[in-house]
Design an enzyme around this catalytic site. Structure first.
Site, PDB file in Angstrom:
ATOM      1  N   SER A  60      -7.325 -25.705 -12.489  1.00 61.15           N
ATOM      2  CA  SER A  60      -8.140 -25.193 -11.925  1.00 61.15           C
ATOM      3  C   SER A  60      -9.380 -25.057 -12.421  1.00 61.15           C
ATOM      4  CB  SER A  60      -7.093 -23.062 -11.979  1.00 61.15           C
ATOM      5  OG  SER A  60      -7.412 -22.964 -13.158  1.00 61.15           O
ATOM      6  N   GLU A 197       4.589 -20.317  -7.925  1.00 66.08           N
ATOM      7  CA  GLU A 197       3.801 -20.251  -7.566  1.00 66.08           C
ATOM      8  C   GLU A 197       3.891 -19.807  -6.244  1.00 66.08           C
ATOM      9  OE1 GLU A 197       0.075 -22.007  -8.482  1.00 66.08           O
ATOM     10  OE2 GLU A 197      -0.582 -21.537  -7.068  1.00 66.08           O
TER      11      GLU A 197
END
Ligand code: KIV
Length: 299
Positions: A60, A197
């Site tokens: 990320s 996720e």
């Protein structure tokens, strides 16, 4: 014989480091595991001081640190640079380096050699990679090389285009069963934990109950064995809208914005710097300086 202490082998935890098997023990005891992303030394230090068990140097970083539109462009060298700064500061938490897109898909050999780079050059304790299917073999190859590895299934941002965008996964019985099978395959391959996720809470709970290794949820409800959030999301360091599963614990972007506005205003109006921010020269030295300058002007 030399009395110098031997450099620990990679599989030997540094003193004070959380032992990896403790994660399974925590799951057995029902103690929740905390994980957060971090990308630099100050963040790692704060996470360590807060008692967090796992720091993920997530890919990320591509978006929240490096300004890319997706996680795809971040490189192994980028990840090593960021991981290095985290591992310089983190003492107790295990530091997990995310394997970026393109660093493990080609072959087991590619996966192992890049995982080794993450440990040797980045100082990471272990690695994480996304996906199942052929990636199960990558997890097995890394684990068999004595490197701790975490799986990541559900919404896997590196394949967001293939998945049709950033959307929840496992929302049909068939898709949920597929996720369960993926999780079991990753566990059998030697994964030490699995990130779930954007998976419905009931599905994440069922998967967590079926595994011996811990699950770490992000957008997967309260039934997983631990939780992870992205640093910028948790702290409100991001101007844009956060995903539904994010709980913002602070508005740091607002704080920083307010401070910067005030700084700009203070400089422009002369309110900063004040005397307390300024060095002084002793009065007699100043008098001598002024006399010297006057003499120069008189020459
Ligand atoms: O890269 C990352 O930050 C991640 C978390 C969302 C788990 O993979």
């Amino acid at each position: 014989m030399s009395t110098r202490p031997r450099t620990p082998a990679p599989s030997t935890p540094a003193p004070g480091k959380l032992p990896l098997p403790e994660l399974v023990e925590m799951k057995r005891r029902g103690d929740k595991i905390t994980m957060i992303t971090a990308y630099d030394a100050p963040g790692a230090l704060l996470a360590d001081e807060a008692g967090i068990e796992l720091i993920l140097v997530g890919d990320s970083a591509a978006m929240v640190m490096l300004g890319h539109e997706s996680t795809i462009p971040v490189t192994v060298d980028d990840m090593i640079f960021l991981t290095r700064s985290v591992t310089r500061a983190a003492r107790r938490p295990l530091v997990i380096a995310d394997m970026p897109f393109g660093s493990y898909e080609v072959s087991d050999e590619q996966a192992v050699s890049n995982a080794i780079r993450m440990l040797k050059e980045g100082g990471a304790d272990m690695v994480k990679l996304e996906g199942a299917g052929r990636m199960v073999s990558r997890v097995e190859a890394i684990a068999e090389s004595n490197i701790g590895v975490i799986g990541h299934i559900g919404l896997t941002p590196q394949s967001a285009i293939k998945l049709g965008g950033f959307r929840a996964q496992g929302r049909t019985a068939k898709a949920a069963l597929r996720l369960l099978d993926e999780a079991l395959a990753l566990e059998a391959a030697g994964a030490s934990a699995i990130v779930l996720e954007a998976v419905p809470a009931q599905v994440a709970t069922l998967i967590s109950e079926a595994l011996e290794i811990p699950t770490i949820g992000i957008g997967a409800g309260a039934g997983t064995d631990g939780q992870v959030l992205v640093w910028h999301d948790l702290l409100g360091l991001y101007a844009g809208a956060a995903p539904r599963f994010v709980k913002r614990y602070a508005d740091i972007a607002g704080e920083i914005g307010g401070a910067l506005d005030q700084y700009v205003n203070d400089v422009r109006t002369g309110a900063f710097p004040e005397e307390q921010h300024t060095y002084a020269i002793p009065a007699e030295e100043l008098a001598e300086l002024e006399a010297g300058l006057a003499e120069r002007r008189g020459r």
